[in-house]
Design an enzyme around this catalytic site. Sequence first.
Site, PDB file in Angstrom:
ATOM      1  N   SER A   1      50.177  48.782  20.160  1.00  0.00           N
ATOM      2  CA  SER A   1      49.625  47.444  20.302  1.00  0.00           C
ATOM      3  C   SER A   1      49.413  46.318  19.126  1.00  0.00           C
ATOM      4  CB  SER A   1      48.736  46.587  21.259  1.00  0.00           C
ATOM      5  OG  SER A   1      49.817  46.692  22.740  1.00  0.00           O
ATOM      6  N   THR A  54      58.006  46.598  19.075  1.00  0.00           N
ATOM      7  CA  THR A  54      58.873  45.996  19.382  1.00  0.00           C
ATOM      8  C   THR A  54      59.864  46.712  19.782  1.00  0.00           C
ATOM      9  OG1 THR A  54      59.851  44.191  18.061  1.00  0.00           O
ATOM     10  CG2 THR A  54      59.119  45.907  16.749  1.00  0.00           C
ATOM     11  N   GLN A  83      45.684  57.935  19.719  1.00  0.00           N
ATOM     12  CA  GLN A  83      46.289  57.100  20.077  1.00  0.00           C
ATOM     13  C   GLN A  83      45.303  56.389  20.965  1.00  0.00           C
ATOM     14  OE1 GLN A  83      50.085  55.080  22.223  1.00  0.00           O
ATOM     15  NE2 GLN A  83      50.958  56.876  20.723  1.00  0.00           N
ATOM     16  N   HIS A  85      47.896  61.167  28.199  1.00  0.00           N
ATOM     17  CA  HIS A  85      48.226  59.638  28.457  1.00  0.00           C
ATOM     18  C   HIS A  85      46.660  59.068  27.984  1.00  0.00           C
ATOM     19  CE1 HIS A  85      51.358  56.388  28.619  1.00  0.00           C
ATOM     20  NE2 HIS A  85      49.761  55.977  27.739  1.00  0.00           N
ATOM     21  N   ARG A  86      45.923  58.912  28.930  1.00  0.00           N
ATOM     22  CA  ARG A  86      44.446  58.322  29.726  1.00  0.00           C
ATOM     23  C   ARG A  86      43.608  59.295  30.037  1.00  0.00           C
ATOM     24  NH1 ARG A  86      42.985  53.280  28.571  1.00  0.00           N
ATOM     25  NH2 ARG A  86      45.444  51.935  27.712  1.00  0.00           N
ATOM     26  N   SER A  92      45.373  60.539  23.979  1.00  0.00           N
ATOM     27  CA  SER A  92      45.281  59.386  24.133  1.00  0.00           C
ATOM     28  C   SER A  92      44.386  58.066  25.130  1.00  0.00           C
ATOM     29  CB  SER A  92      47.262  58.375  24.505  1.00  0.00           C
ATOM     30  OG  SER A  92      47.172  56.956  24.727  1.00  0.00           O
ATOM     31  N   ASN A  93      43.676  57.840  23.718  1.00  0.00           N
ATOM     32  CA  ASN A  93      42.522  56.620  24.690  1.00  0.00           C
ATOM     33  C   ASN A  93      41.530  57.623  24.960  1.00  0.00           C
ATOM     34  OD1 ASN A  93      44.359  53.739  24.696  1.00  0.00           O
ATOM     35  ND2 ASN A  93      45.328  55.336  26.203  1.00  0.00           N
ATOM     36  N   TYR A  96      56.849  55.396  30.174  1.00  0.00           N
ATOM     37  CA  TYR A  96      57.424  54.279  30.354  1.00  0.00           C
ATOM     38  C   TYR A  96      59.074  54.083  30.810  1.00  0.00           C
ATOM     39  CZ  TYR A  96      54.702  54.552  26.268  1.00  0.00           C
ATOM     40  OH  TYR A  96      53.327  54.383  25.986  1.00  0.00           O
ATOM     41  N   ARG A 118      59.410  49.459  25.937  1.00  0.00           N
ATOM     42  CA  ARG A 118      60.565  48.322  26.164  1.00  0.00           C
ATOM     43  C   ARG A 118      62.551  49.076  26.343  1.00  0.00           C
ATOM     44  NH1 ARG A 118      56.091  46.659  23.655  1.00  0.00           N
ATOM     45  NH2 ARG A 118      54.778  45.619  24.611  1.00  0.00           N
TER      46      ARG A 118
END
Length: 311
Positions: free
Chosen positions: A221, A277, A173, A121-122, A151-152, A52, A22
């Site tokens: 998350s 965050t 992840q 990533h996926r 990840s995932n 991202y 972010r």
Amino acid sequence: MKTFTLPGTDITAPNVVLGLMRIADKSDDQIRALVRAAREAGVDFVDHADIYGPTTHACERRFAEAMRPTPAERDALTIQTKAGIVPEGPYFDHSHEHIVASVEGSLRALGTDYVDVLLLHRPDALVEPEEVARAFDDLESAGKVRAFGVSNHTPRQVDLLRRYVRQPIVVNQLQLSLTHAPIITQGLAANMVGEPQSATLDGGGVLDHARLHDITVQAWSPFQAGFFSGVFLDSPEYAELNAVIDRLAERYGVPPIAVATAWITRHPARMQVVLGTTTPERVTGAAQGSELPLTRPEWYELTRAAGHRVP
């Protein structure tokens, strides 16, 4: 800050990670303040991905522009990035060509010669694991990636890759928080007829699979109530859970976010918590959960208060 050697590597890693998905619209000063707060708390592991930001590699580029690390400063950080999602289509791509090209783009954006950890990533339904193996070999032999993960991914998807790749799969992840915890809670209700919590959602015991194969689970998350549905901390929808969190926070002299972190770090799987965050104070607070010694009764009380069945 609790640290451990990432299994299958020589990387010393904290159990809290700074996620940087972010930061695209943040100023240099804001990014530096965020990273400084993390470093002061003992978090020297950062998580990126090629997708991202509003454009490919945008957050990686902003990180490098703001930080401009010297070689010594770069070596003091563990930088993880991801490849495999193509938002504009074909959506997922684990071909040799795409993986290698994505890493090359990440290296240019980050202004570095290597990344410490690369994750797929996926899952790509059209994956040809031989191509993944060739990409991993090329990237490792060129010194561009030190370690590899996913990840995932489900246990069987991981096993399929492990059959072909030479390198250990060191990370998976996965989404995990107190209120989004099927990788943990489905095992608490195994074989209970009519209990939704008992449903197998991840291909069969992804957390146990990771522990059996020395794969570190990274929880993304960690404060989200569900799938990007808002945080549970201070949410009136989770009044009972927050009452327990607040009581434990007062008992231990930490902010509530530390208790939410500790629920994950207390688990014996030695998971890492990936913070999303961009507020330095929240990073500092969350990091206080790294070594918080929740008791078994406290851990299960939080689990029950989050709405999970504890038989």
